[in-house]
Design an enzyme around this catalytic site. Sequence first.
Site, PDB file in Angstrom:
ATOM      1  N   CYS A 132     -10.724  -4.043  -3.873  1.00 50.57           N
ATOM      2  CA  CYS A 132      -9.587  -4.845  -4.323  1.00 50.57           C
ATOM      3  C   CYS A 132     -10.011  -6.225  -4.803  1.00 50.57           C
ATOM      4  CB  CYS A 132      -8.542  -4.936  -3.220  1.00 50.57           C
ATOM      5  SG  CYS A 132      -7.692  -3.353  -3.032  1.00 50.57           S
ATOM      6  N   ASN A 143       0.842  -1.206   0.000  1.00 47.40           N
ATOM      7  CA  ASN A 143       0.000   0.000   0.000  1.00 47.40           C
ATOM      8  C   ASN A 143       0.873   1.251   0.000  1.00 47.40           C
ATOM      9  OD1 ASN A 143       0.642  -0.731   2.676  1.00 47.40           O
ATOM     10  ND2 ASN A 143      -1.172   0.245   3.538  1.00 47.40           N
ATOM     11  N   VAL A 144       0.376   2.266  -0.679  1.00 49.47           N
ATOM     12  CA  VAL A 144       1.104   3.531  -0.830  1.00 49.47           C
ATOM     13  C   VAL A 144       0.108   4.646  -0.522  1.00 49.47           C
ATOM     14  CG1 VAL A 144       2.458   4.980  -2.384  1.00 49.47           C
ATOM     15  CG2 VAL A 144       2.533   2.482  -2.649  1.00 49.47           C
ATOM     16  N   GLU A 145       0.246   5.208   0.687  1.00 53.31           N
ATOM     17  CA  GLU A 145      -0.726   6.218   1.125  1.00 53.31           C
ATOM     18  C   GLU A 145      -0.335   7.617   0.654  1.00 53.31           C
ATOM     19  OE1 GLU A 145      -1.252   5.497   5.327  1.00 53.31           O
ATOM     20  OE2 GLU A 145      -2.376   3.661   4.928  1.00 53.31           O
ATOM     21  N   GLU A 197      -3.093  -4.218  -3.346  1.00 49.79           N
ATOM     22  CA  GLU A 197      -3.572  -4.963  -4.521  1.00 49.79           C
ATOM     23  C   GLU A 197      -3.493  -4.109  -5.778  1.00 49.79           C
ATOM     24  OE1 GLU A 197      -4.948  -4.666  -1.597  1.00 49.79           O
ATOM     25  OE2 GLU A 197      -5.892  -6.540  -0.934  1.00 49.79           O
ATOM     26  N   CYS A 232      -4.164   0.834  -2.373  1.00 46.74           N
ATOM     27  CA  CYS A 232      -4.064  -0.444  -1.667  1.00 46.74           C
ATOM     28  C   CYS A 232      -2.934  -1.282  -2.263  1.00 46.74           C
ATOM     29  CB  CYS A 232      -5.375  -1.220  -1.784  1.00 46.74           C
ATOM     30  SG  CYS A 232      -6.682  -0.649  -0.683  1.00 46.74           S
ATOM     31  N   CYS A 274      -9.924  -5.740   0.536  1.00 45.61           N
ATOM     32  CA  CYS A 274     -11.151  -4.958   0.678  1.00 45.61           C
ATOM     33  C   CYS A 274     -12.038  -5.185  -0.560  1.00 45.61           C
ATOM     34  CB  CYS A 274     -10.823  -3.481   0.845  1.00 45.61           C
ATOM     35  SG  CYS A 274     -10.220  -2.663  -0.650  1.00 45.61           S
TER      36      CYS A 274
HETATM   37  N1  THU Z   1      -5.366  -1.758   2.509  1.00 45.94           N
HETATM   38  C1  THU Z   1      -4.796  -2.456   1.492  1.00 45.94           C
HETATM   39  O1  THU Z   1      -3.681  -2.154   1.049  1.00 45.94           O
HETATM   40  N2  THU Z   1      -5.496  -3.512   0.991  1.00 45.94           N
HETATM   41  C2  THU Z   1      -6.693  -3.948   1.452  1.00 45.94           C
HETATM   42  O2  THU Z   1      -7.290  -4.837   0.856  1.00 45.94           O
HETATM   43  C3  THU Z   1      -7.257  -3.353   2.666  1.00 45.94           C
HETATM   44  C4  THU Z   1      -6.668  -2.053   3.073  1.00 45.94           C
HETATM   45  C5  THU Z   1      -4.643  -0.583   3.016  1.00 45.94           C
HETATM   46  C6  THU Z   1      -5.237   0.730   2.634  1.00 45.94           C
HETATM   47  C7  THU Z   1      -4.698   1.657   3.692  1.00 45.94           C
HETATM   48  O3  THU Z   1      -3.412   2.103   3.269  1.00 45.94           O
HETATM   49  C8  THU Z   1      -4.506   0.741   4.898  1.00 45.94           C
HETATM   50  O4  THU Z   1      -4.627  -0.579   4.419  1.00 45.94           O
HETATM   51  C9  THU Z   1      -5.564   0.970   5.991  1.00 45.94           C
HETATM   52  O5  THU Z   1      -6.847   0.884   5.471  1.00 45.94           O
END
Ligand code: THU
Length: 137
Positions: free
Chosen positions: A96, A49-51, A62, A60, A93
């Site tokens: 994804c 994940n890259v916020e 994925e 996410c 999620c």
């Molecule tokens: N996140 C993912 O990378 N994949 C998922 O399927 C669920 C959530 C990440 C998004 C965010 O950066 C962190 O988890 C918290 O929600």
Amino acid sequence: MSDTVAPIDWEALHEAAVEAMGRAYAPYSNFPVGAAALVDDGRVISGCNVENASYGVGLCAECSLVSGLMMSGGGKLVAFACVDGKGAALMPCGRCRQLLFEHSADGMLLATVSGIKTIDEVLPDAFGPRQLQEYGA
Ligand code: THU
């Protein structure tokens, strides 16, 4: 899949997901995620994940994985694993699951919190490319 196909090395996929999780950029949620998948040509791809300071723009793991899939030659996803910051299995999620469905091989398997499941089990009656074709779009 036929009997001649090698069994899925779930341990290697888990390790690749943990390695990817270590590259996550998650300073806002402090919830690093790593994902890894086996592609139908045998390669293993991964993503984290890259916020973003603009929270809703965050990607996410994925999403990163699917980008990597395309950039490394495309293909269909055969098996998938996703982990949280402790290395525990994490459910993709809803968005994804849809991302993964688009690129799934028939019967794609996922390591979930409740064991190995198919993509059809985690996204039943999915909307996908077939619906668009049937409509003639
Ligand atoms: N996140 C993912 O990378 N994949 C998922 O399927 C669920 C959530 C990440 C998004 C965010 O950066 C962190 O988890 C918290 O929600």
